[in-house]
Motif scaffolding. Structure first.
Motif, PDB file in Angstrom:
ATOM      1  N   VAL A 259     -29.254 -10.696  11.446  1.00 26.14           N
ATOM      2  CA  VAL A 259     -29.844 -11.471  10.353  1.00 26.14           C
ATOM      3  C   VAL A 259     -28.725 -12.194   9.606  1.00 26.14           C
ATOM      4  O   VAL A 259     -27.602 -11.708   9.503  1.00 26.14           O
ATOM      5  CB  VAL A 259     -30.650 -10.579   9.390  1.00 26.14           C
ATOM      6  CG1 VAL A 259     -31.793  -9.899  10.134  1.00 26.14           C
ATOM      7  CG2 VAL A 259     -29.766  -9.543   8.712  1.00 26.14           C
ATOM      8  N   ASP A 260     -29.062 -13.384   9.123  1.00 28.06           N
ATOM      9  CA  ASP A 260     -28.111 -14.181   8.357  1.00 28.06           C
ATOM     10  C   ASP A 260     -28.441 -14.198   6.868  1.00 28.06           C
ATOM     11  O   ASP A 260     -27.628 -14.635   6.055  1.00 28.06           O
ATOM     12  CB  ASP A 260     -28.077 -15.619   8.881  1.00 28.06           C
ATOM     13  CG  ASP A 260     -27.594 -15.701  10.317  1.00 28.06           C
ATOM     14  OD1 ASP A 260     -26.519 -15.163  10.613  1.00 28.06           O
ATOM     15  OD2 ASP A 260     -28.321 -16.290  11.148  1.00 28.06           O
ATOM     16  N   THR A 261     -29.633 -13.764   6.521  1.00 31.92           N
ATOM     17  CA  THR A 261     -30.071 -13.741   5.131  1.00 31.92           C
ATOM     18  C   THR A 261     -30.363 -12.304   4.722  1.00 31.92           C
ATOM     19  O   THR A 261     -31.223 -11.648   5.313  1.00 31.92           O
ATOM     20  CB  THR A 261     -31.335 -14.587   4.933  1.00 31.92           C
ATOM     21  OG1 THR A 261     -31.059 -15.934   5.335  1.00 31.92           O
ATOM     22  CG2 THR A 261     -31.767 -14.584   3.476  1.00 31.92           C
ATOM     23  N   LEU A 262     -29.640 -11.828   3.724  1.00 31.87           N
ATOM     24  CA  LEU A 262     -29.836 -10.476   3.200  1.00 31.87           C
ATOM     25  C   LEU A 262     -29.852 -10.591   1.683  1.00 31.87           C
ATOM     26  O   LEU A 262     -28.873 -11.021   1.074  1.00 31.87           O
ATOM     27  CB  LEU A 262     -28.707  -9.557   3.661  1.00 31.87           C
ATOM     28  CG  LEU A 262     -28.909  -8.047   3.495  1.00 31.87           C
ATOM     29  CD1 LEU A 262     -30.124  -7.569   4.272  1.00 31.87           C
ATOM     30  CD2 LEU A 262     -27.670  -7.294   3.964  1.00 31.87           C
ATOM     31  N   THR A 263     -30.978 -10.256   1.077  1.00 30.65           N
ATOM     32  CA  THR A 263     -31.179 -10.475  -0.352  1.00 30.65           C
ATOM     33  C   THR A 263     -31.270  -9.147  -1.087  1.00 30.65           C
ATOM     34  O   THR A 263     -31.993  -8.240  -0.654  1.00 30.65           O
ATOM     35  CB  THR A 263     -32.470 -11.282  -0.587  1.00 30.65           C
ATOM     36  OG1 THR A 263     -32.337 -12.556   0.056  1.00 30.65           O
ATOM     37  CG2 THR A 263     -32.712 -11.503  -2.074  1.00 30.65           C
ATOM     38  N   THR A 264     -30.539  -9.049  -2.197  1.00 30.66           N
ATOM     39  CA  THR A 264     -30.611  -7.881  -3.066  1.00 30.66           C
ATOM     40  C   THR A 264     -31.623  -8.152  -4.169  1.00 30.66           C
ATOM     41  O   THR A 264     -31.527  -9.159  -4.877  1.00 30.66           O
ATOM     42  CB  THR A 264     -29.240  -7.563  -3.683  1.00 30.66           C
ATOM     43  OG1 THR A 264     -28.287  -7.334  -2.635  1.00 30.66           O
ATOM     44  CG2 THR A 264     -29.313  -6.321  -4.552  1.00 30.66           C
ATOM     45  N   LEU A 265     -32.593  -7.281  -4.288  1.00 31.08           N
ATOM     46  CA  LEU A 265     -33.621  -7.388  -5.322  1.00 31.08           C
ATOM     47  C   LEU A 265     -33.225  -6.468  -6.465  1.00 31.08           C
ATOM     48  O   LEU A 265     -33.250  -5.241  -6.332  1.00 31.08           O
ATOM     49  CB  LEU A 265     -34.991  -7.003  -4.758  1.00 31.08           C
ATOM     50  CG  LEU A 265     -35.419  -7.744  -3.476  1.00 31.08           C
ATOM     51  CD1 LEU A 265     -36.755  -7.218  -2.980  1.00 31.08           C
ATOM     52  CD2 LEU A 265     -35.476  -9.247  -3.721  1.00 31.08           C
ATOM     53  N   ARG A 266     -32.854  -7.066  -7.590  1.00 31.67           N
ATOM     54  CA  ARG A 266     -32.355  -6.309  -8.734  1.00 31.67           C
ATOM     55  C   ARG A 266     -33.371  -6.378  -9.874  1.00 31.67           C
ATOM     56  O   ARG A 266     -33.800  -7.465 -10.243  1.00 31.67           O
ATOM     57  CB  ARG A 266     -31.022  -6.885  -9.221  1.00 31.67           C
ATOM     58  CG  ARG A 266     -29.912  -6.905  -8.180  1.00 31.67           C
ATOM     59  CD  ARG A 266     -28.662  -7.567  -8.742  1.00 31.67           C
ATOM     60  NE  ARG A 266     -27.612  -7.699  -7.757  1.00 31.67           N
ATOM     61  CZ  ARG A 266     -26.671  -6.786  -7.523  1.00 31.67           C
ATOM     62  NH1 ARG A 266     -26.682  -5.662  -8.232  1.00 31.67           N
ATOM     63  NH2 ARG A 266     -25.732  -6.982  -6.618  1.00 31.67           N
ATOM     64  N   PRO A 267     -33.748  -5.236 -10.434  1.00 29.92           N
ATOM     65  CA  PRO A 267     -34.648  -5.284 -11.590  1.00 29.92           C
ATOM     66  C   PRO A 267     -33.962  -5.921 -12.787  1.00 29.92           C
ATOM     67  O   PRO A 267     -32.768  -5.718 -13.017  1.00 29.92           O
ATOM     68  CB  PRO A 267     -34.966  -3.811 -11.854  1.00 29.92           C
ATOM     69  CG  PRO A 267     -33.833  -3.059 -11.250  1.00 29.92           C
ATOM     70  CD  PRO A 267     -33.373  -3.865 -10.072  1.00 29.92           C
TER      71      PRO A 267
ATOM     72  N   ASP B  25     -34.488 -11.452   5.950  1.00 28.52           N
ATOM     73  CA  ASP B  25     -35.551 -12.387   6.311  1.00 28.52           C
ATOM     74  C   ASP B  25     -35.898 -12.176   7.778  1.00 28.52           C
ATOM     75  O   ASP B  25     -35.171 -12.594   8.680  1.00 28.52           O
ATOM     76  CB  ASP B  25     -35.073 -13.820   6.072  1.00 28.52           C
ATOM     77  CG  ASP B  25     -36.166 -14.850   6.326  1.00 28.52           C
ATOM     78  OD1 ASP B  25     -37.246 -14.469   6.812  1.00 28.52           O
ATOM     79  OD2 ASP B  25     -35.924 -16.041   6.032  1.00 28.52           O
ATOM     80  N   GLY B  26     -37.035 -11.514   8.015  1.00 31.22           N
ATOM     81  CA  GLY B  26     -37.432 -11.200   9.384  1.00 31.22           C
ATOM     82  C   GLY B  26     -37.771 -12.417  10.205  1.00 31.22           C
ATOM     83  O   GLY B  26     -37.662 -12.386  11.442  1.00 31.22           O
ATOM     84  N   ALA B  27     -38.154 -13.520   9.572  1.00 32.88           N
ATOM     85  CA  ALA B  27     -38.530 -14.727  10.311  1.00 32.88           C
ATOM     86  C   ALA B  27     -37.327 -15.352  11.002  1.00 32.88           C
ATOM     87  O   ALA B  27     -37.479 -16.071  11.995  1.00 32.88           O
ATOM     88  CB  ALA B  27     -39.187 -15.738   9.377  1.00 32.88           C
ATOM     89  N   THR B  28     -36.132 -15.127  10.472  1.00 32.20           N
ATOM     90  CA  THR B  28     -34.926 -15.720  11.063  1.00 32.20           C
ATOM     91  C   THR B  28     -34.105 -14.698  11.850  1.00 32.20           C
ATOM     92  O   THR B  28     -33.015 -15.027  12.329  1.00 32.20           O
ATOM     93  CB  THR B  28     -34.046 -16.336   9.958  1.00 32.20           C
ATOM     94  OG1 THR B  28     -33.637 -15.303   9.040  1.00 32.20           O
ATOM     95  CG2 THR B  28     -34.811 -17.410   9.199  1.00 32.20           C
ATOM     96  N   ALA B  29     -34.599 -13.473  11.978  1.00 35.01           N
ATOM     97  CA  ALA B  29     -33.867 -12.457  12.736  1.00 35.01           C
ATOM     98  C   ALA B  29     -33.819 -12.832  14.198  1.00 35.01           C
ATOM     99  O   ALA B  29     -34.806 -13.293  14.784  1.00 35.01           O
ATOM    100  CB  ALA B  29     -34.534 -11.093  12.554  1.00 35.01           C
TER     101      ALA B  29
END
Length: 310
Positions: A222-230, A300-304
């Motif tokens: 994967v090229d996109t890895l997003t951190t979800l921060r409260p 992003d599973g769509a771009t994996a």
């Protein structure tokens, strides 16, 4: 195997800060592999993985040398904190450090010296005190290690500025970062994964005999890895903990709710941003959280893309 104490500095209280370095020399010549654990003190999984790995490698079968620092940041390790408590600095953002600087800058300088001349480098991380993670970084220089390590998700991302890996890559060292375990969940499972994966890496690069185990069939890059921060602090309630890492969940799936332990008010809802989202870092059902903490990490599973074994 030899064990050496390398001086770093003397503290105001008179304590001499040292790094403990293990050197395992093989029966035949070969590459120099350097391993760090515990750059972040709230990630003791890495330190224990390195300790167990040293016990698992038979020097008679080893080609080359393994140089390991199980605890790269002793005071952060003691305090179970991400940053060094003596100066509040993140060790993995200031490489190559400064021998005349603060405590953490001096630690980075000594660690940089240990990395000098390495052929390979593995930096062991995990999810910290409250989160569990499962993936490995994939760099062009060292990609064979990441694939052999055996995680189902490989992240092709740029290293953070000032990180040990970023500095080592600039020096021509082949690198891999392990992000495995943490949060006090499935401890033995992830320790075994880390040790077995590292032994497989050593086979893949010819430092141990035998054919490496093939990567899992579902391994993706994967090229996109997003951190979800409260954005707020409170109590996090979630059904997406360690057992669900690697799952693909639909966009909009509620990963967690942040509620006030004082008033029971729902303060924030954290949802999956991609269609689908691959969960690579999660929290257990009930944890405390501060604003800006690591909440979840999703790819992003769509771009994996399927991992290329070549």
């Amino acid at each position: 195997m030899t064990v050496e104490q390398i001086p770093v500095t003397t503290l105001a209280g008179g304590h001499r800060l040292e790094l403990t370095v293990h050197t395992l020399r093989g029966a035949s010549d070969g590459p120099r592999m350097v391993m760090f654990g515990g750059i972040h003190g709230d990630e003791p999984m890495g330190s224990e993985t390195v300790r167990r790995l040293l016990d698992a490698v038979d020097p008679a079968q080893l080609s080359g040398t393994v140089v390991a620092v199980p605890v790269a940041n002793p005071y952060a390790h003691q305090a179970l904190t991400r940053n060094t408590p003596l100066d509040g600095v993140n060790l993995n953002r200031i490489f190559p450090g400064d021998r005349g600087g603060s405590v953490t800058e001096q630690l980075a300088a000594v660690l940089s010296g240990i990395l000098e001349g390495a052929d390979y480098f593995i930096d062991f991380h995990s999810g910290g005190n409250f989160a569990t993670v499962e993936y490995a970084y994939l760099h062009d220089a060292g990609a064979e290690m990441s694939r052999a390590y055996g995680t189902s998700v490989l992240y092709r991302g740029h290293p953070y500025g000032g990180s040990a890996t970023g500095w080592a890559l600039e020096k021509g060292v082949r690198c891999m970062v392990s992000e495995l375990g943490g949060g006090g969940q499935r401890i033995e499972h992830y320790l075994k994964r880390g040790v077995d994966g590292t032994l497989n890496v050593l086979r893949a690069i010819g430092m141990l005999p035998g054919d490496p185990v093939a990567p899992p069939e579902d391994q993706v890059i994967v090229d996109t890895l997003t951190t979800l921060r409260p954005a707020v602090g409170g109590t996090v309630l979630s059904d997406f903990g360690a057992a669900r890492l690697g799952e693909r969940v639909p966009k909009g799936t509620v990963l967690a709710k942040v509620v006030s332990p004082y008033t029971s008010e729902e303060l924030e809802v954290i949802t999956a941003p991609y269609e689908p989202s691959i969960l690579v870092l999660g929290r257990e059902h009930l944890t405390n959280v501060a604003p800006g903490d690591y909440g979840f990490m999703v790819a992003d599973g769509a771009t994996a893309k399927p991992a290329d074994p070549g």
